[in-house]
Motif scaffolding. Structure first.
Motif, PDB file in Angstrom:
ATOM      1  N   LEU A 143       9.485  -3.478  -6.289  1.00 13.25           N
ATOM      2  CA  LEU A 143       9.382  -4.437  -7.395  1.00 13.25           C
ATOM      3  C   LEU A 143       8.020  -5.110  -7.357  1.00 13.25           C
ATOM      4  N   VAL A 144       7.345  -5.120  -8.488  1.00 10.54           N
ATOM      5  CA  VAL A 144       6.123  -5.907  -8.657  1.00 10.54           C
ATOM      6  C   VAL A 144       6.481  -7.027  -9.615  1.00 10.54           C
ATOM      7  N   GLY A 145       6.360  -8.278  -9.145  1.00  7.58           N
ATOM      8  CA  GLY A 145       6.801  -9.434  -9.916  1.00  7.58           C
ATOM      9  C   GLY A 145       5.911  -9.749 -11.107  1.00  7.58           C
ATOM     10  N   MET A 146       6.408 -10.668 -11.923  1.00  8.95           N
ATOM     11  CA  MET A 146       5.716 -11.056 -13.144  1.00  8.95           C
ATOM     12  C   MET A 146       4.300 -11.554 -12.858  1.00  8.95           C
ATOM     13  N   ASN A 147       3.362 -11.081 -13.674  1.00 12.61           N
ATOM     14  CA  ASN A 147       1.950 -11.490 -13.611  1.00 12.61           C
ATOM     15  C   ASN A 147       1.261 -11.194 -12.287  1.00 12.61           C
ATOM     16  N   ALA A 148       1.843 -10.326 -11.477  1.00 14.19           N
ATOM     17  CA  ALA A 148       1.154  -9.891 -10.262  1.00 14.19           C
ATOM     18  C   ALA A 148       0.086  -8.866 -10.627  1.00 14.19           C
ATOM     19  N   VAL A 149      -0.893  -8.712  -9.728  1.00 14.15           N
ATOM     20  CA  VAL A 149      -1.970  -7.734  -9.903  1.00 14.15           C
ATOM     21  C   VAL A 149      -2.033  -6.884  -8.638  1.00 14.15           C
ATOM     22  N   VAL A 150      -2.038  -5.566  -8.803  1.00 15.83           N
ATOM     23  CA  VAL A 150      -2.155  -4.647  -7.671  1.00 15.83           C
ATOM     24  C   VAL A 150      -3.378  -3.764  -7.937  1.00 15.83           C
ATOM     25  N   MET A 151      -4.344  -3.834  -7.024  1.00 16.77           N
ATOM     26  CA  MET A 151      -5.650  -3.236  -7.256  1.00 16.77           C
ATOM     27  C   MET A 151      -5.773  -1.814  -6.694  1.00 16.77           C
ATOM     28  N   ASP A 152      -6.946  -1.239  -6.897  1.00 17.20           N
ATOM     29  CA  ASP A 152      -7.248   0.162  -6.622  1.00 17.20           C
ATOM     30  C   ASP A 152      -7.026   0.535  -5.162  1.00 17.20           C
ATOM     31  N   GLY A 153      -6.358   1.670  -4.981  1.00 14.38           N
ATOM     32  CA  GLY A 153      -6.130   2.200  -3.641  1.00 14.38           C
ATOM     33  C   GLY A 153      -5.034   1.502  -2.877  1.00 14.38           C
ATOM     34  N   ALA A 154      -4.451   0.456  -3.439  1.00 16.47           N
ATOM     35  CA  ALA A 154      -3.346  -0.220  -2.756  1.00 16.47           C
ATOM     36  C   ALA A 154      -2.121   0.672  -2.793  1.00 16.47           C
ATOM     37  N   GLU A 155      -1.325   0.604  -1.726  1.00 15.56           N
ATOM     38  CA  GLU A 155      -0.077   1.355  -1.639  1.00 15.56           C
ATOM     39  C   GLU A 155       1.027   0.396  -1.216  1.00 15.56           C
ATOM     40  N   ILE A 156       1.985   0.211  -2.111  1.00 19.20           N
ATOM     41  CA  ILE A 156       3.117  -0.677  -1.857  1.00 19.20           C
ATOM     42  C   ILE A 156       4.274   0.189  -1.374  1.00 19.20           C
ATOM     43  N   GLY A 157       4.773  -0.093  -0.172  1.00 15.79           N
ATOM     44  CA  GLY A 157       5.822   0.721   0.432  1.00 15.79           C
ATOM     45  C   GLY A 157       7.139   0.663  -0.336  1.00 15.79           C
ATOM     46  N   ALA A 158       7.966   1.669  -0.121  1.00 17.07           N
ATOM     47  CA  ALA A 158       9.266   1.754  -0.771  1.00 17.07           C
ATOM     48  C   ALA A 158      10.088   0.497  -0.503  1.00 17.07           C
ATOM     49  N   GLU A 159      10.853   0.086  -1.507  1.00 19.12           N
ATOM     50  CA  GLU A 159      11.771  -1.055  -1.428  1.00 19.12           C
ATOM     51  C   GLU A 159      11.073  -2.358  -1.051  1.00 19.12           C
ATOM     52  N   SER A 160       9.783  -2.451  -1.353  1.00 18.31           N
ATOM     53  CA  SER A 160       9.040  -3.690  -1.128  1.00 18.31           C
ATOM     54  C   SER A 160       9.120  -4.572  -2.368  1.00 18.31           C
ATOM     55  N   ILE A 161       8.786  -5.841  -2.192  1.00 23.44           N
ATOM     56  CA  ILE A 161       8.724  -6.793  -3.295  1.00 23.44           C
ATOM     57  C   ILE A 161       7.366  -7.481  -3.264  1.00 23.44           C
ATOM     58  N   VAL A 162       6.640  -7.379  -4.371  1.00 15.35           N
ATOM     59  CA  VAL A 162       5.397  -8.121  -4.563  1.00 15.35           C
ATOM     60  C   VAL A 162       5.763  -9.343  -5.403  1.00 15.35           C
ATOM     61  N   ALA A 163       5.588 -10.524  -4.859  1.00 14.33           N
ATOM     62  CA  ALA A 163       6.015 -11.749  -5.532  1.00 14.33           C
ATOM     63  C   ALA A 163       5.262 -11.961  -6.847  1.00 14.33           C
ATOM     64  N   ALA A 164       5.898 -12.714  -7.734  1.00 13.67           N
ATOM     65  CA  ALA A 164       5.259 -13.078  -8.995  1.00 13.67           C
ATOM     66  C   ALA A 164       3.912 -13.728  -8.725  1.00 13.67           C
ATOM     67  N   CYS A 165       2.922 -13.378  -9.527  1.00  9.10           N
ATOM     68  CA  CYS A 165       1.563 -13.940  -9.476  1.00  9.10           C
ATOM     69  C   CYS A 165       0.781 -13.574  -8.215  1.00  9.10           C
TER      70      CYS A 165
END
Length: 199
Positions: free
Chosen positions: A96-118
């Motif tokens: 899950l990538v939360g509301m208004n979050a930003v994930v930049m180039d080359g980043a890798e978010i692991g399975a079943e992870s949560i990126v908090a809002a903003c």
């Protein structure tokens, strides 16, 4: 949906996916089965390739883009909240990538992870599966709990159901001029906001 080819490359949308008519798809965009793309989302495959795997959702006003030669990927059952920006990154399965979050180039978010809002995830950042990421720049806070994964999965299932609802019942209409008596509510089951599940 507003679909544009560029340099002879045309977006691909699986027939079981739903893309809102105001969303914009440009060039090298591949949308898999059962995906949902919300109103005013912009998927610009005019440099890098954008891939939504089966059951992923990209909600209202999200932006997906990337540098030439890169892939921006939302893996199976990925959930991208309203207004998020993904640029040349990979979002793992059931993350899950939360509301208004930003994930930049080359980043890798692991399975079943949560990126908090903003949250702001810096370029080349990598995390293990089931990571809770918060802040700007985003940092690992703790492991995601089974309860949080169940909550996230229920929310994603609601969006997968929304894909079917949109394909079968959504139509452009004129607004009513007043509220009708006994106006019904949407009956879509119950997924509580996270703050209500923590009490």
């Amino acid at each position: 949906m507003q679909v544009y080819s560029i340099d002879g490359i045309t977006p691909v949308v699986d027939p079981t996916a739903y893309v809102h008519p105001t969303a914009v798809l440009i060039g090298d965009v591949i949308i898999g089965p059962g995906c949902y793309v919300g109103p005013n989302a912009a998927l610009r495959g005019d440099f890098g390739r954008l891939i939504l795997e089966e059951g992923a959702n990209v909600q209202d006003t999200c932006v997906l883009h990337g540098f030439p030669g890169t892939d921006t990927v939302v893996e199976k059952d990925g959930h991208i909240g309203h207004g998020a920006v993904l640029h040349g990154c990979r979002i793992g399965r059931n993350a899950l990538v939360g509301m208004n979050a930003v994930v930049m180039d080359g980043a890798e978010i692991g399975a079943e992870s949560i990126v908090a809002a903003c949250a702001f995830v810096k370029a080349a950042f990598k995390c293990e599966p089931r990571s809770m990421l918060v802040g700007s720049p985003a940092k690992f806070l703790r492991e995601v709990s089974d309860k949080e994964i169940a909550w996230k999965s229920a929310g994603t299932a609601t969006y997968q159901d929304l894909t079917n609802r949109c394909l079968t019942t959504m139509e452009k209409v004129e607004p009513l001029t007043e509220v009708e008596p006994n106006r019904p509510r949407m009956d879509v089951g119950e997924v509580k906001p996270k703050y209500k599940t923590e009490a």
